[in-house]
Motif scaffolding. Sequence first.
Motif, mmCIF file in Angstrom:
data_model
loop_
_atom_site.group_PDB
_atom_site.id
_atom_site.type_symbol
_atom_site.label_atom_id
_atom_site.label_comp_id
_atom_site.label_asym_id
_atom_site.label_seq_id
_atom_site.Cartn_x
_atom_site.Cartn_y
_atom_site.Cartn_z
ATOM 1 N N ARG A 157 -3.670 -1.753 -37.255
ATOM 2 C CA ARG A 157 -2.472 -2.978 -37.479
ATOM 3 C C ARG A 157 -2.434 -3.212 -38.922
ATOM 4 O O ARG A 157 -1.081 -3.259 -39.289
ATOM 5 N N LYS A 161 -0.781 -0.367 -41.074
ATOM 6 C CA LYS A 161 0.536 -0.887 -40.659
ATOM 7 C C LYS A 161 1.131 -0.024 -39.404
ATOM 8 O O LYS A 161 2.353 -0.082 -39.672
ATOM 9 N N ARG A 162 0.493 0.044 -38.494
ATOM 10 C CA ARG A 162 1.080 0.981 -37.280
ATOM 11 C C ARG A 162 2.071 -0.551 -36.479
ATOM 12 O O ARG A 162 1.357 -1.277 -36.299
ATOM 13 N N SER A 163 3.051 -0.224 -36.045
ATOM 14 C CA SER A 163 3.607 -1.088 -34.995
ATOM 15 C C SER A 163 2.963 -1.181 -33.779
ATOM 16 O O SER A 163 2.122 -0.406 -33.295
ATOM 17 N N TYR A 164 3.248 -2.489 -33.065
ATOM 18 C CA TYR A 164 2.426 -2.618 -31.984
ATOM 19 C C TYR A 164 2.712 -1.568 -31.035
ATOM 20 O O TYR A 164 1.794 -1.095 -29.839
ATOM 21 N N ALA A 165 4.039 -1.122 -30.690
ATOM 22 C CA ALA A 165 4.318 0.064 -29.698
ATOM 23 C C ALA A 165 3.331 1.206 -30.068
ATOM 24 O O ALA A 165 2.980 1.860 -28.985
#
Lengths: 196, 448
Positions: A157, A161-165
């Motif tokens: 996260r 920097k990955r999105s929640y989805a």
Amino acid sequence: METHLSISDSYSLPAKDRAENAEWTEIQRAMEQLEAFEPLYYRYYSRIYEFVQRRIANTDDCGDITSIVFEKAMKNLPKYKAQGLPFGNWLFRIAWSEVGNYYRQQQKNRKVWVQSEGLLEIATELEDTAEENNESKRVLKTLEALEPEEMELIVMRYFEKRSYAELAQIVGINESTLRVRIHRTIEKLRKQLLRK
Amino acid sequence: MMTKYDFDIDPAPRPAPPAPDFKKVLKRARGQGNSLWGNMQYPLLGIAVIGAVLLLRQAFTDKNTVTSNAVSVASNTQIPSSIQSNGMAQQKENPAPGHSAAYPAMESVPMESKDPIPVLEQSLSETEIRRESFSLPAKTQDRIYRADPVPYDTIVFLAEAGYEGSLRNGSYVSVEPGSLKLPGNSDASGKVLFLYRDIRSIGAQIALSLPSVTDSAGNEYLLENNGSFEVRIEQNGTALHTTPASPLSLQYKPIHTHKKAAPFVLENETGHWIQIPGTDEKAGNKLVSERYVDVKNPILRAFGYTRRTERVVAGSENLHRNKESAFLLTHGGYFACGGLLHLKNPVISQVEMPTVGEVSVKGLLLYPKHRTTMTVQSGTAQNIALGQGETYVALFQAPNGSWYASYNSYLPRSTQNSRLQTLKITHTAARLNSLAEWNAFLQSMGIQ
């Protein structure tokens, strides 16, 4: 006056969509004949390798695990369904699982890829008011208290920097649950920070 | 035992990965290589031991069976499916060390789920983009991406117990015990999920495609926004509501106090903000209660505000000091939007929501080719966007049916401080009435 922008059927699909459609065709072809997996392999090889490399220190092991990921992907390709899970994330999911297997088998310290920018972001999340350098150090110290799975959520996260989805798809849980888990992890860090 | 970690902070670029060798992997995938043993040595060793014990046990009872079984194992390195499935069942019941029940160990390979689209369902329940009535042709309609520019605060509490407490930005919420109702007005009980997000910068509002239109006597007017929020309480994906007798109370921290202000609620059907009945605009922000928020520093973050952002803002010619900007998490990464004033002593005013309904925001419509989340209506020249990436174009249909496109050029977010002095922002908004105009717009931006 007509104010709508009308897009005719002959309007060609933008490059990104064309790529996604083409990829699904490639996957279907590979399901029928494994050799057809080749373009997918080359497309995702470096991304998967990088994912593994961020988590495992030994370069040889990184290469081996990357190969295993693709090997398993090819073996299990008939089980892949496009609905709800992009192909890339499916591969990341296998890679994530393989990294977990690696550490379960090897009694080694877990390597954690950290970005100082992400550390600052966590520090801000924790509403810590210390100086920047101290902040990063303190946050780093609190991270040590996390369980491996919690750590992975934080890494994916805040550092990757990955999105929640995307994260939910890789971890294999729904987005709400994921948000709650990240929230709890942050709360845990906050408590740790207060304790120190 | 606590897991030990080796932190690798801002590591130097690693050597390039070894050259990919597809043929080798293909061979292994077909079971022709030796990798199965390499990959599965531990599981296979385990099985081999169990097999040996079983075989030895059988050897004392039935020699013939032993022989045939042994040949079978030796010639077929694949794990028999019965053993494989038993092994997995056991793994589920007894997670590997270091895996709690909450975080069960994943199987090596994702298995087919009986419920294959939980993620999709979840995302639909959050933004309901599929219910939008954008008039794009089918080819692009199924390519509407869900953006998440303003994250939710999430709180889980028991419906019977209610909840009272501060929200991240200083607003204060109170849900009376037992006041939440299921559809059909029966009482909700057990754990409920409270979702809240505050939308107070024009950038966040635009990123969420929130309209700014109000309706008065059939005429549309632009609504000047003094801060808005979305609140939703749900249980297992079902939206809960309150009753007028025991409403959810929210002390909302507005952007400014204003002599002429009233609470509005977004009507999804029309895309209009409707003034909540019984509230008087002339009364301004009616201060039911007033207090100062105990913040050590003036708002450091709201929607993911960070001090880093402030530096970006400070280096910009187009934004002023003492303003903050927000990093908004979107489909493609983080974006920053400027425009929020520092409020050293934010005033709390109380607004009562008569019901918690489906006050959901519109899903962001992205032109499929581009990853952007930023859209700007014409006439809002003050909106400045900073963020990650290089060039983005978005297509946005306003509630009145017109299409707008915006074009933004950014410096990457990873830009270091030394380069911020040379930060340049280009920003263009255009209203497009035809495909020809759209194409001309793209062409002028060097996109096509």
